[in-house]
Design a protein around this motif. Structure first.
Motif, PDB file in Angstrom:
ATOM      1  N   ASP A 106      50.102  46.865  36.599  1.00 28.18           N
ATOM      2  CA  ASP A 106      50.435  47.534  37.852  1.00 28.18           C
ATOM      3  C   ASP A 106      51.181  48.843  37.621  1.00 28.18           C
ATOM      4  O   ASP A 106      51.180  49.722  38.499  1.00 28.18           O
ATOM      5  N   ASN A 123      42.431  49.055  39.103  1.00 28.14           N
ATOM      6  CA  ASN A 123      42.122  47.640  38.896  1.00 28.14           C
ATOM      7  C   ASN A 123      40.645  47.396  38.623  1.00 28.14           C
ATOM      8  O   ASN A 123      40.282  46.402  38.013  1.00 28.14           O
ATOM      9  N   ASN A 124      39.781  48.292  39.083  1.00 30.09           N
ATOM     10  CA  ASN A 124      38.348  48.132  38.819  1.00 30.09           C
ATOM     11  C   ASN A 124      37.847  49.185  37.825  1.00 30.09           C
ATOM     12  O   ASN A 124      36.704  49.614  37.882  1.00 30.09           O
ATOM     13  N   VAL A 174      43.504  45.840  34.690  1.00 25.21           N
ATOM     14  CA  VAL A 174      43.615  45.112  35.954  1.00 25.21           C
ATOM     15  C   VAL A 174      44.999  44.519  36.160  1.00 25.21           C
ATOM     16  O   VAL A 174      45.483  44.421  37.279  1.00 25.21           O
ATOM     17  N   ASP A 175      45.654  44.107  35.070  1.00 24.81           N
ATOM     18  CA  ASP A 175      46.952  43.449  35.208  1.00 24.81           C
ATOM     19  C   ASP A 175      48.132  44.399  35.016  1.00 24.81           C
ATOM     20  O   ASP A 175      49.278  43.961  35.047  1.00 24.81           O
ATOM     21  N   SER A 205      40.859  46.442  29.703  1.00 24.38           N
ATOM     22  CA  SER A 205      40.989  46.378  31.151  1.00 24.38           C
ATOM     23  C   SER A 205      42.426  46.697  31.547  1.00 24.38           C
ATOM     24  O   SER A 205      43.373  46.331  30.854  1.00 24.38           O
ATOM     25  N   ASN A 217      49.107  52.010  38.267  1.00 23.29           N
ATOM     26  CA  ASN A 217      48.868  52.467  39.636  1.00 23.29           C
ATOM     27  C   ASN A 217      49.962  53.416  40.100  1.00 23.29           C
ATOM     28  O   ASN A 217      49.715  54.365  40.835  1.00 23.29           O
ATOM     29  N   THR A 258      42.748  52.723  43.031  1.00 27.78           N
ATOM     30  CA  THR A 258      43.483  51.953  42.037  1.00 27.78           C
ATOM     31  C   THR A 258      42.673  51.893  40.755  1.00 27.78           C
ATOM     32  O   THR A 258      41.472  52.156  40.735  1.00 27.78           O
TER      33      THR A 258
END
Length: 438
Positions: free
Chosen positions: A314, A335-336, A311-312, A309, A317, A333
């Motif tokens: 940044d 994040n998903n 998601v953490d 994942s 991005n 993004t």
């Protein structure tokens, strides 16, 4: 209908001004120890080094008794193995415009004039951008290599020295090249079947003649992005035939992406290979597919190495922005999203030549319209079934009425006969379908 492409993948090679291999069939580029020309070339370069470098050579640390403890090379004397990094980014819910990042670790950049990438679609020059400027900090470089990084920028804007920090020591030093727009050139190649391929040539920068030896690195890394990747190059999508009759749809696709795989590559593409050689010191090929997380990875090939994942993280991005003016919206993004990894890695004394990325992904989708359509279909099928049942009942009641009088007393027998005939018809249909599948 998907547009036809000549082969599902990319070829990454080097162009050397002194190379003499045209990489036809059964050549020795893929096999270590058989290309004596490269070894001789390396020997010539080492012997031609400055007196300052040759005097430094390989230093030895000594303990109190004067015995050799370990051999230590200066950073400018170390060669790294070739590596290929390929990232396929499918950002957004519809995957409408995927892009691809390609990173190449070059064993000895002094003997490589250009890095050459063959792509099975027509590429626009404006869709190629250098990513060296994005790797402008220890944090961004660490995200790419998944290592603790020592980042040392040089005075010259095209070069940045990088090392990995392990046990408080710098390991694997290399130079990160920052390319400019003039470094990239695109040559379209039209094949015999009327498909068009593109050859991207990346001209490598060279050190200034006045650059100190200690500031130079033997191995170098480049990384760039190609936008607007046709999804048909690496994926084949299909859905159920009865999707109009059900409330949810399972969208299934096969990921088939090949890096330096010769099988299936058109012959005429391989014959236009003046001074092109595959990386002879290739140790690792990484390929990442970053896609929406609501897809399920059903099956994968043997080179699959897991997923993670983002998601953490940044930093990603910021990394995926096409330029500094692009504003990342929520749906853009990562994040998903999940990153799926395939890796081909050689043993200590061996080298690799290619990587096949193969996987099967499925995604179940449903919306108000599909649910409403399903309800309407159920009602219509129910009404149709009732009508057919009544029609068949009337058909059987007509002769009974004429020969036996009141058909109501035979209604139970009529229903049993209709059910048996219906079951027989369904059985015949299913058996015929199974024979066709075999």
């Amino acid at each position: 209908m998907n547009k036809k492409h000549s082969f599902p993948g990319i070829l990454v090679r080097y162009k050397s001004s002194s190379g003499n291999c045209f990489h036809r069939k059964n050549c020795t580029c893929f096999y270590p120890g058989k290309d004596n020309a490269e070894e001789k070339e390396q020997s010539i370069i080492k012997n031609a080094s400055s007196s300052e470098e040759s005097e430094q050579g390989i230093r030895s640390k000594e303990d109190i008794d004067g015995d050799k403890k370990e051999e230590v090379k200066e950073p400018h004397e170390i060669y790294l193995d070739d590596e290929l990094h390929v990232n396929l980014w499918e950002i957004g819910n519809d995957n409408s415009s995927p892009f691809m990042d390609i990173g190449v670790m070059i064993h000895d950049h002094k003997v490589v004039d250009e890095v050459v990438i063959d792509l099975p679609w027509e590429v626009d020059r404006k869709d190629i951008v250098d990513l060296g400027v994005k790797l402008n900090s220890e944090k961004s470089v660490a995200a790419i290599f998944n290592e603790v990084v020592h980042y040392d920028s040089l005075a010259e804007g095209n070069f940045t020295n990088i090392s990995f920090r392990r046990n408080e020591k710098d390991k694997k030093p290399f130079c990160l090249f920052r390319l400019n727009p003039k470094s990239f050139e695109v040559e379209p190649i039209t094949l015999g079947d009327d498909t068009v391929c593109s050859r991207v040539l990346i001209k490598l920068p060279k050190y200034n003649a006045n650059a100190p030896i200690k500031a130079q690195r033997k191995s170098a890394y480049i990384r760039f992005r190609i936008k607007k990747i046709p999804t048909a190059v690496y994926t084949d999508r299909f859905k159920q035939i009865d999707k109009a009759l059900i409330s949810s749809i399972i969208d299934t696709r096969i990921i088939d992406f090949r890096i330096n795989v010769l099988r299936g590559v058109p012959e005429e593409l391989m014959h236009s290979n003046d001074n092109l050689t595959f990386p002879s010191k290739l140790k690792i090929i990484h390929c990442f597919l970053t896609t929406i997380r609501d897809e399920e990875c059903v099956s994968v090939s043997k080179y699959y190495n897991g997923y993670r994942s983002l998601v953490d993280e940044d930093i990603w991005n910021e990394y995926i922005k096409f330029d500094n003016s692009t504003i990342i919206k929520n749906e853009k993004t990562i994040n998903n999203h999940l990153g799926y990894q395939w890796t081909a890695k050689a043993d200590k004394e061996e080298f690799i030549k290619d990587l096949i990325v193969l996987g099967r992904f499925s995604k179940k989708t449903s919306n108000i319209w599909s649910i409403f359509r399903f309800v309407v279909v159920v009602i219509l099928l129910g009404a149709m079934g009732s009508g057919i049942w009544e029609t068949v009942g009337i058909f059987f009641s007509w002769p009974i009425k004429n020969f036996y009088g009141n058909p109501e007393q035979y209604k139970g027998a009529i229903n049993i006969i209709i059910l048996m005939l219906t079951a027989a018809a369904v059985y015949l249909i299913i058996r015929n379908h199974r024979k066709k599948e075999k």
